[in-house]
Motif scaffolding. Structure first.
Motif, PDB file in Angstrom:
ATOM      1  N   ALA A 107      46.488  19.867  19.652  1.00  0.00           N
ATOM      2  CA  ALA A 107      46.959  18.579  18.707  1.00  0.00           C
ATOM      3  C   ALA A 107      47.906  19.006  17.848  1.00  0.00           C
ATOM      4  CB  ALA A 107      46.035  17.896  18.127  1.00  0.00           C
ATOM      5  N   MET A 108      48.783  18.394  17.210  1.00  0.00           N
ATOM      6  CA  MET A 108      49.561  18.631  16.123  1.00  0.00           C
ATOM      7  C   MET A 108      49.192  17.589  14.897  1.00  0.00           C
ATOM      8  SD  MET A 108      53.314  18.410  17.920  1.00  0.00           S
ATOM      9  CE  MET A 108      54.313  17.934  16.240  1.00  0.00           C
ATOM     10  N   VAL A 109      48.835  18.307  13.886  1.00  0.00           N
ATOM     11  CA  VAL A 109      48.338  17.582  12.679  1.00  0.00           C
ATOM     12  C   VAL A 109      49.854  17.247  11.581  1.00  0.00           C
ATOM     13  CG1 VAL A 109      47.025  17.561  10.427  1.00  0.00           C
ATOM     14  CG2 VAL A 109      46.207  18.367  12.677  1.00  0.00           C
ATOM     15  N   THR A 110      50.201  16.323  11.259  1.00  0.00           N
ATOM     16  CA  THR A 110      51.225  16.050  10.359  1.00  0.00           C
ATOM     17  C   THR A 110      50.780  15.096   9.348  1.00  0.00           C
ATOM     18  OG1 THR A 110      52.229  14.090  11.373  1.00  0.00           O
ATOM     19  CG2 THR A 110      53.193  16.022  12.249  1.00  0.00           C
ATOM     20  N   SER A 111      51.601  15.247   8.201  1.00  0.00           N
ATOM     21  CA  SER A 111      51.365  14.377   7.012  1.00  0.00           C
ATOM     22  C   SER A 111      52.434  13.141   6.993  1.00  0.00           C
ATOM     23  CB  SER A 111      51.554  15.280   5.852  1.00  0.00           C
ATOM     24  OG  SER A 111      50.667  15.153   4.804  1.00  0.00           O
ATOM     25  N   ILE A 112      52.033  12.042   7.077  1.00  0.00           N
ATOM     26  CA  ILE A 112      52.973  10.846   7.246  1.00  0.00           C
ATOM     27  C   ILE A 112      53.050  10.167   5.865  1.00  0.00           C
ATOM     28  CG2 ILE A 112      52.998  10.505   9.720  1.00  0.00           C
ATOM     29  CD1 ILE A 112      51.096   8.047   8.939  1.00  0.00           C
ATOM     30  N   PRO A 113      54.234   9.473   5.336  1.00  0.00           N
ATOM     31  CA  PRO A 113      55.511   9.587   6.018  1.00  0.00           C
ATOM     32  C   PRO A 113      56.185  10.666   6.027  1.00  0.00           C
ATOM     33  CG  PRO A 113      55.536   8.496   4.131  1.00  0.00           C
ATOM     34  CD  PRO A 113      54.278   8.629   4.056  1.00  0.00           C
ATOM     35  N   THR A 114      56.863  10.793   7.424  1.00  0.00           N
ATOM     36  CA  THR A 114      57.443  12.456   7.298  1.00  0.00           C
ATOM     37  C   THR A 114      58.613  12.348   8.241  1.00  0.00           C
ATOM     38  OG1 THR A 114      56.896  14.763   7.577  1.00  0.00           O
ATOM     39  CG2 THR A 114      56.116  13.304   9.307  1.00  0.00           C
ATOM     40  N   PHE A 115      59.325  13.563   8.492  1.00  0.00           N
ATOM     41  CA  PHE A 115      60.560  13.565   9.537  1.00  0.00           C
ATOM     42  C   PHE A 115      60.007  13.059  10.902  1.00  0.00           C
ATOM     43  CE2 PHE A 115      63.018  17.196  11.690  1.00  0.00           C
ATOM     44  CZ  PHE A 115      64.250  16.322  11.621  1.00  0.00           C
ATOM     45  N   GLY A 116      60.802  12.329  11.240  1.00  0.00           N
ATOM     46  CA  GLY A 116      60.400  11.712  12.809  1.00  0.00           C
ATOM     47  C   GLY A 116      60.401  12.787  14.045  1.00  0.00           C
ATOM     48  N   MET A 117      60.951  13.569  13.804  1.00  0.00           N
ATOM     49  CA  MET A 117      61.188  14.771  14.722  1.00  0.00           C
ATOM     50  C   MET A 117      59.763  15.257  15.364  1.00  0.00           C
ATOM     51  SD  MET A 117      63.077  16.182  16.687  1.00  0.00           S
ATOM     52  CE  MET A 117      64.730  15.762  16.260  1.00  0.00           C
ATOM     53  N   TYR A 118      58.916  15.316  14.451  1.00  0.00           N
ATOM     54  CA  TYR A 118      57.502  15.799  14.691  1.00  0.00           C
ATOM     55  C   TYR A 118      56.925  15.026  15.675  1.00  0.00           C
ATOM     56  CZ  TYR A 118      58.297  18.074  10.117  1.00  0.00           C
ATOM     57  OH  TYR A 118      58.984  18.810   9.159  1.00  0.00           O
ATOM     58  N   LYS A 119      57.086  13.666  15.609  1.00  0.00           N
ATOM     59  CA  LYS A 119      56.185  12.783  16.604  1.00  0.00           C
ATOM     60  C   LYS A 119      57.178  12.713  17.633  1.00  0.00           C
ATOM     61  CE  LYS A 119      55.593   7.871  16.823  1.00  0.00           C
ATOM     62  NZ  LYS A 119      55.996   6.643  16.395  1.00  0.00           N
ATOM     63  N   PRO A 281      64.328  -7.436   0.081  1.00  0.00           N
ATOM     64  CA  PRO A 281      63.975  -6.559   1.217  1.00  0.00           C
ATOM     65  C   PRO A 281      65.025  -5.201   1.122  1.00  0.00           C
ATOM     66  CG  PRO A 281      64.948  -8.911   1.598  1.00  0.00           C
ATOM     67  CD  PRO A 281      65.073  -8.606   0.371  1.00  0.00           C
ATOM     68  N   ALA A 282      64.325  -4.214   1.394  1.00  0.00           N
ATOM     69  CA  ALA A 282      65.296  -2.840   1.302  1.00  0.00           C
ATOM     70  C   ALA A 282      66.296  -2.891   2.136  1.00  0.00           C
ATOM     71  CB  ALA A 282      64.207  -1.773   1.913  1.00  0.00           C
ATOM     72  N   GLN A 283      66.352  -3.781   3.336  1.00  0.00           N
ATOM     73  CA  GLN A 283      67.609  -3.896   4.035  1.00  0.00           C
ATOM     74  C   GLN A 283      68.965  -4.321   3.332  1.00  0.00           C
ATOM     75  OE1 GLN A 283      64.791  -5.068   5.014  1.00  0.00           O
ATOM     76  NE2 GLN A 283      64.135  -3.605   6.880  1.00  0.00           N
ATOM     77  N   THR A 284      68.547  -5.079   2.142  1.00  0.00           N
ATOM     78  CA  THR A 284      69.845  -5.464   1.172  1.00  0.00           C
ATOM     79  C   THR A 284      70.749  -4.239   1.118  1.00  0.00           C
ATOM     80  OG1 THR A 284      68.232  -7.136   0.501  1.00  0.00           O
ATOM     81  CG2 THR A 284      70.340  -6.919  -0.565  1.00  0.00           C
ATOM     82  N   GLY A 288      68.526   0.186   7.803  1.00  0.00           N
ATOM     83  CA  GLY A 288      67.851   1.259   8.858  1.00  0.00           C
ATOM     84  C   GLY A 288      66.770   1.632   7.940  1.00  0.00           C
ATOM     85  N   GLY A 289      66.151   2.989   8.622  1.00  0.00           N
ATOM     86  CA  GLY A 289      65.010   3.606   7.889  1.00  0.00           C
ATOM     87  C   GLY A 289      63.807   2.810   8.386  1.00  0.00           C
ATOM     88  N   ASP A 290      62.758   3.596   8.657  1.00  0.00           N
ATOM     89  CA  ASP A 290      61.562   3.002   9.072  1.00  0.00           C
ATOM     90  C   ASP A 290      60.479   2.827   8.198  1.00  0.00           C
ATOM     91  OD1 ASP A 290      61.866   5.549  11.651  1.00  0.00           O
ATOM     92  OD2 ASP A 290      61.106   5.905   9.507  1.00  0.00           O
ATOM     93  N   LEU A 291      60.646   3.239   6.902  1.00  0.00           N
ATOM     94  CA  LEU A 291      59.509   3.396   6.010  1.00  0.00           C
ATOM     95  C   LEU A 291      59.742   1.981   5.270  1.00  0.00           C
ATOM     96  CD1 LEU A 291      57.296   5.013   5.101  1.00  0.00           C
ATOM     97  CD2 LEU A 291      58.931   5.926   3.292  1.00  0.00           C
ATOM     98  N   SER A 292      58.631   1.028   5.310  1.00  0.00           N
ATOM     99  CA  SER A 292      58.826  -0.113   4.908  1.00  0.00           C
ATOM    100  C   SER A 292      59.211  -0.528   3.414  1.00  0.00           C
ATOM    101  CB  SER A 292      57.786  -1.426   5.412  1.00  0.00           C
ATOM    102  OG  SER A 292      56.896  -1.114   4.486  1.00  0.00           O
ATOM    103  N   ASN A 293      60.315  -1.021   3.076  1.00  0.00           N
ATOM    104  CA  ASN A 293      60.981  -1.425   1.715  1.00  0.00           C
ATOM    105  C   ASN A 293      61.087  -0.130   0.963  1.00  0.00           C
ATOM    106  OD1 ASN A 293      61.583  -4.013   1.731  1.00  0.00           O
ATOM    107  ND2 ASN A 293      61.121  -3.992  -0.527  1.00  0.00           N
TER     108      ASN A 293
END
Ligand SMILES: Cc1ncc(COP(=O)(O)O)c(C=O)c1O
Length: 328
Positions: A107-119, A281-284, A288-293
């Motif tokens: 398994a891989m343990v990561t700390s979220i939110p983080t760089f999407g490459m790990y997932k 809304p952060a989209q204003t 893009g981006g996947d961390l809400s607001n």
């Protein structure tokens, strides 16, 4: 019916890379020259002339050195380790991929939110990713991380992703040599402006590096990246002057954003500032981006930061966000 040829664990695997400026310009209908690109934590100063020359002069018709002799020696010299402790890759993304293939963890343990490459890399390698949530202030929850490691692996390889090492004054390199299970990954993308050429490396125990060198794609560091990396190390002091400017601009951006009622910047040791957007809304601010607001703004040249701050003021005016809303 070709789907039967696809490994089941790959059904969901995909990575949302950063959109090129040309694509964004087309989407919003503005000429590309009018846009400032601050969404990928690149070095906006680009390559110094000497590095560009080295790339131009590289022998592109010749295969690159699979043993990366010169490059590994140059990186090793900088970090005061041996070349046998260094493996280079096509960005640190490639390094992380090689590490996972070498280690084949349970398994891989990561700390979220983080760089999407790990997932992404976990899903491609069919390795379950255990996500430990960061604390509310985004710092690491070390107790939870240690507990997650204990639950999944008795003896874990610890990978320190130091992509932004040159932008802060802390590194885990002092622990290198003491812990054979420590691997430090670094990149030329952020400080040296080589994101497009793809060059990263890691420092690890020689036994691990030996296997990484054996299983990597033989020509993973291309001729241009190899030449650029050597030249960047040679002209490191010149490049670090741009890093100093970007660090100062990041600090200025952070300070200015703390003064904006409807934005909450998160302290940063990297070359960007993550900002919580309130009342909108952060989209204003960014589509893009996947961390809400939240939006993430890379540090840029002083005039680019002025433009960002002016745009924030313009949004504030357009949406009447001057005073905090007082609810009764
Ligand atoms: C934490 C982190 N690690 C690694 C990388 C990838 O760097 P590279 O361009 O060397 O693959 C990034 C890029 O955004 C990053 O933010």
């Amino acid at each position: 019916m070709a789907s039967r040829f696809i490994a089941p664990h790959l059904a969901e695997a995909s990575y949302n890379g950063v959109e090129p400026l040309e694509t964004i310009a087309k989407e919003i209908g503005l000429p590309v020259e009018q846009l400032i690109k601050l969404n990928a934590n690149e070095n906006v100063y680009g390559l110094p002339e000497a590095v560009q020359q080295a790339v131009a002069n590289a022998e592109h018709h010749v295969y690159p050195d699979p043993a990366q002799v010169q490059l590994r020696a140059a990186v090793a010299k900088l970090l005061e380790v041996q070349p046998e402790n260094i493996c280079c890759g096509a960005g640190s993304d490639d390094i992380l991929d090689i590490v996972i293939r070498m280690n084949q963890p349970k398994a891989m343990v990561t700390s979220i939110p983080t760089f999407g490459m790990y997932k992404f890399l976990g899903s491609v390698a069919n390795v379950p990713v255990v996500n430990v949530k960061r604390k509310d202030d985004f710092t690491l929850d070390m107790d939870a991380i240690i507990a997650a490691i204990r639950d999944n692996e008795e003896d874990a390889l610890i990978v320190m992703d130091e992509a932004y090492a040159e932008f802060c004054d802390s590194t885990s390199m002092s622990l290198f040599g003491t812990y054979p299970n420590l691997l430090v990954a670094r990149t030329f993308s952020k400080w040296a402006g080589l994101a497009g050429l793809r060059l990263g490396y890691c420092v690890a125990d020689a036994e691990l590096i030996k296997v990484m060198m054996a299983i990597k794609q033989p020509y993973n560091v291309n001729t241009a990246a190899d030449a650029a990396g050597l030249a960047a190390l040679e002209h490191r002091d010149t490049i670090l002057k741009t890093v100093a400017i970007l660090r100062a601009e990041k600090d200025r951006l952070y300070t200015e954003l703390t003064k904006v009622d409807w934005l909450r910047p998160v302290p940063s040791d990297a070359n960007f500032v993550l900002v919580e957007v309130q009342r909108l809304p952060a989209q204003t601010l960014y589509q893009g981006g996947d961390l809400s607001n939240y939006v993430r703004i890379s540090a840029g040249k002083p005039e680019q930061m002025d433009a960002v701050l002016a745009a924030i003021k313009a949004i504030e005016k357009e949406y009447h966000l001057y005073a905090p809303i007082i609810s009764m």
